[in-house]
Design a protein around this motif. Structure first.
Motif, PDB file in Angstrom:
ATOM      1  N   CYS A  25     -11.137  -7.337  -4.144  1.00 22.67           N
ATOM      2  CA  CYS A  25     -11.025  -5.920  -4.476  1.00 22.67           C
ATOM      3  C   CYS A  25     -12.366  -5.218  -4.429  1.00 22.67           C
ATOM      4  CB  CYS A  25     -10.347  -5.724  -5.815  1.00 22.67           C
ATOM      5  SG  CYS A  25     -10.990  -6.727  -7.130  1.00 22.67           S
ATOM      6  N   ILE A  52     -13.650   2.920  -1.481  1.00 22.91           N
ATOM      7  CA  ILE A  52     -13.071   4.106  -2.116  1.00 22.91           C
ATOM      8  C   ILE A  52     -14.106   4.826  -2.972  1.00 22.91           C
ATOM      9  CG2 ILE A  52     -11.308   4.925  -3.733  1.00 22.91           C
ATOM     10  CD1 ILE A  52      -9.528   2.656  -2.832  1.00 22.91           C
ATOM     11  N   ALA A 100       0.831  -1.209   0.000  1.00 23.28           N
ATOM     12  CA  ALA A 100       0.000   0.000   0.000  1.00 23.28           C
ATOM     13  C   ALA A 100       0.861   1.253   0.000  1.00 23.28           C
ATOM     14  CB  ALA A 100      -0.941  -0.003   1.206  1.00 23.28           C
ATOM     15  N   LEU A 115     -12.550  -3.104  -0.971  1.00 24.38           N
ATOM     16  CA  LEU A 115     -11.773  -1.858  -1.021  1.00 24.38           C
ATOM     17  C   LEU A 115     -12.318  -0.932  -2.110  1.00 24.38           C
ATOM     18  CD1 LEU A 115      -9.344  -0.241   0.004  1.00 24.38           C
ATOM     19  CD2 LEU A 115      -7.943  -1.391  -1.689  1.00 24.38           C
ATOM     20  N   THR A 125      -5.418   5.005   0.741  1.00 24.45           N
ATOM     21  CA  THR A 125      -5.223   3.608   0.359  1.00 24.45           C
ATOM     22  C   THR A 125      -4.693   2.787   1.532  1.00 24.45           C
ATOM     23  OG1 THR A 125      -4.657   4.455  -1.810  1.00 24.45           O
ATOM     24  CG2 THR A 125      -4.228   2.148  -1.411  1.00 24.45           C
ATOM     25  N   VAL A 126      -3.659   3.303   2.182  1.00 26.08           N
ATOM     26  CA  VAL A 126      -3.053   2.580   3.305  1.00 26.08           C
ATOM     27  C   VAL A 126      -4.061   2.448   4.449  1.00 26.08           C
ATOM     28  CG1 VAL A 126      -1.167   2.557   4.965  1.00 26.08           C
ATOM     29  CG2 VAL A 126      -0.778   3.453   2.687  1.00 26.08           C
ATOM     30  N   THR A 137     -10.318 -10.138   2.543  1.00 24.45           N
ATOM     31  CA  THR A 137      -9.386  -9.014   2.680  1.00 24.45           C
ATOM     32  C   THR A 137      -8.850  -8.611   1.310  1.00 24.45           C
ATOM     33  OG1 THR A 137      -8.710 -10.031   4.738  1.00 24.45           O
ATOM     34  CG2 THR A 137      -7.408  -8.172   3.965  1.00 24.45           C
ATOM     35  N   THR A 138      -8.533  -9.606   0.499  1.00 24.51           N
ATOM     36  CA  THR A 138      -7.973  -9.288  -0.807  1.00 24.51           C
ATOM     37  C   THR A 138      -9.032  -9.277  -1.900  1.00 24.51           C
ATOM     38  OG1 THR A 138      -7.402 -11.596  -1.087  1.00 24.51           O
ATOM     39  CG2 THR A 138      -5.667 -10.133  -0.294  1.00 24.51           C
ATOM     40  N   ILE A 179      -7.097  -0.042   3.637  1.00 25.39           N
ATOM     41  CA  ILE A 179      -6.792  -1.468   3.588  1.00 25.39           C
ATOM     42  C   ILE A 179      -6.492  -1.990   4.995  1.00 25.39           C
ATOM     43  CG2 ILE A 179      -4.305  -1.292   3.051  1.00 25.39           C
ATOM     44  CD1 ILE A 179      -6.690  -3.871   1.558  1.00 25.39           C
ATOM     45  N   LEU A 180      -5.890  -1.133   5.840  1.00 27.44           N
ATOM     46  CA  LEU A 180      -5.646  -1.541   7.224  1.00 27.44           C
ATOM     47  C   LEU A 180      -6.958  -1.758   7.958  1.00 27.44           C
ATOM     48  CD1 LEU A 180      -2.653   0.549   8.567  1.00 27.44           C
ATOM     49  CD2 LEU A 180      -2.898  -1.915   8.502  1.00 27.44           C
ATOM     50  N   VAL A 218      -4.715  -4.717  -3.629  1.00 26.54           N
ATOM     51  CA  VAL A 218      -5.330  -6.031  -3.451  1.00 26.54           C
ATOM     52  C   VAL A 218      -5.200  -6.899  -4.709  1.00 26.54           C
ATOM     53  CG1 VAL A 218      -6.923  -5.524  -1.602  1.00 26.54           C
ATOM     54  CG2 VAL A 218      -7.549  -4.943  -3.919  1.00 26.54           C
TER      55      VAL A 218
END
Lengths: 191, 199
Positions: free
Chosen positions: B113, B120, A75, B116, B73-74, B110-111, B77-78, A105
């Motif tokens: 997309c 966003i 990230a 996320l 973004t960071v 989690t992954t 995702i956290l 991702v």
């Protein structure tokens, strides 16, 4: 040996046509050859840097938290990429839109971190990143070129077919169908 | 009225899978059976609603006041990774039955997309309803997240149903597996294009 690290990502372990990873950007950004190439190069950038960083610190990360740690490292590089693209290629950044932050991702990037970078040297991981990244860029450019040619009758922005194209190929259904038929072609050639 | 429009737009017109290409990996990966794809959709809906709630709060009460929007973004995702872990632990304690049904899909999310992507999307895009375009408020964000997830579930389940039939069909050798799945998805996307311009 070093050369093999690069070439295997392009053909034998091509992330798109062989491993079927990173499908979302593959389908979402390949409306033209240029956009596909832009997305591929953006991923290449993150892939090389994250592979190197993860190879450098992997030994220090406890096994249980390694996935979140890798994601944060990735990230960070994606954020760097976002800022760079906003500054130098704002038009491409606008077009690719949501798919730039979504590199975080992308299963290709995390997959290489887990299966290659964590167990190999920094130099080897960098080369692996170059190989896989180029393989991804190449596939995206090919898919983008086919869709652009069929959909708008042009290639890299230069009009080739006077009659234009069949618009559906640059729209959502075209993405699935073109990738499906390219996979068929790839399967045929491989055999 | 606006909520109805939001839901129709997110489920059909802007279907997250077939028009925006988010969450294609699970779409192709776990859509072999109707039952597993329903389980996956349930887990995605659950996580997407909670994740959007928290990332919305993070965006407007932390990132914007501190002028560190570039950390989006960071940060997002956290939050999502932590939430998925927490949901897993809580679900295990409170409702073992639900955990049984959704548990195996949670680490995959989690992954995914789509989670996320929607987080966003709701804070970065202006949505147009009834001729007026504006950013979504908190309630609308959560509603649209649930609706996107419902659209994901709809497409997944439809596709899984088709694929179950496809297993019985005689498919040419080079088309077997992913290629025929992608072409089928393309035809499904073509059908969903019929909803364009509805809202």
């Amino acid at each position: 040996m070093n050369l093999k690290l690069i070439t295997k990502g392009i053909l034998k372990e091509n992330p798109t046509f062989v491993l079927l990873l990173g499908m979302c950007p593959t389908l979402g950004t390949t409306t033209s050859a240029m956009n596909g190439m832009g997305m591929g190069l953006a991923t290449l950038f993150v892939l090389i840097l994250s592979n190197m960083a993860i190879a450098a610190v992997a030994a220090q990360i406890p096994g249980k938290v390694r996935i979140p740690a890798y994601i944060v490292i990735i990230a960070a590089f994606v954020t760097i990429l976002q800022l760079l693209m906003q500054a130098y290629t704002p038009a491409l950044y606008e077009t690719l839109g949501l798919f730039i932050p979504l590199i975080v991702v992308n299963c290709i990037v995390l997959g290489r971190a887990e299966t290659f970078a964590a167990k190999n040297s920094i130099a080897a991981s960098a080369l692996d990143g170059v190989g896989v990244g180029l393989g991804f860029t190449l596939s995206l450019t090919v898919i983008g070129a086919v869709r652009e040619l069929l959909g708008s009758g042009a290639l890299f922005g230069y009009p080739l077919l006077p009659s234009g194209g069949i618009t559906v190929f640059v729209l959502a259904p075209g993405a699935f169908i073109v990738l499906g038929y390219l996979l068929v072609l790839f399967n045929k050639i491989k055999r | 009225m606006e909520y109805i429009l939001i839901i129709i737009s997110a489920v059909f017109v802007n279907n997250i899978l077939l028009t925006q290409f988010l969450g294609v990996c699970p779409f192709l990966g776990v859509s072999n059976k109707v039952s597993t794809s329903a389980g996956m959709s349930g887990a995605v809906m659950f996580v997407m609603a909670i994740a959007t709630l928290f990332t919305y709060l993070l965006q407007y009460y932390v990132l914007v006041p501190l002028h560190i929007e570039f950390m989006q973004t960071v940060g997002f995702i956290l939050v999502i990774a932590a939430l998925v872990q927490m949901v897993e632990i809580i679900l295990k304690k409170i409702s073992p039955a639900l955990y049984q049904a959704l548990g195996i899909f949670l680490p995959l999310i989690t992954t995914n997309c789509a989670v996320l992507g929607v987080a966003i999307l709701v804070v970065s895009k202006e949505f147009t309803f009834l001729g007026a375009s504006h950013y979504l408020n908190l309630a609308q964000s959560v509603v649209i997240a649930v609706a996107y997830a419902a659209g994901f579930g709809l497409a997944m389940t439809l596709f899984a149903g088709i694929r179950e039939q496809l297993d019985l069909a005689e498919v040419p050798k080079a088309f077997r597996g992913a290629p025929i799945a992608l072409i089928t998805a393309g035809i499904l996307a073509l059908a969903f294009m019929g909803f364009a311009g509805l809202v």
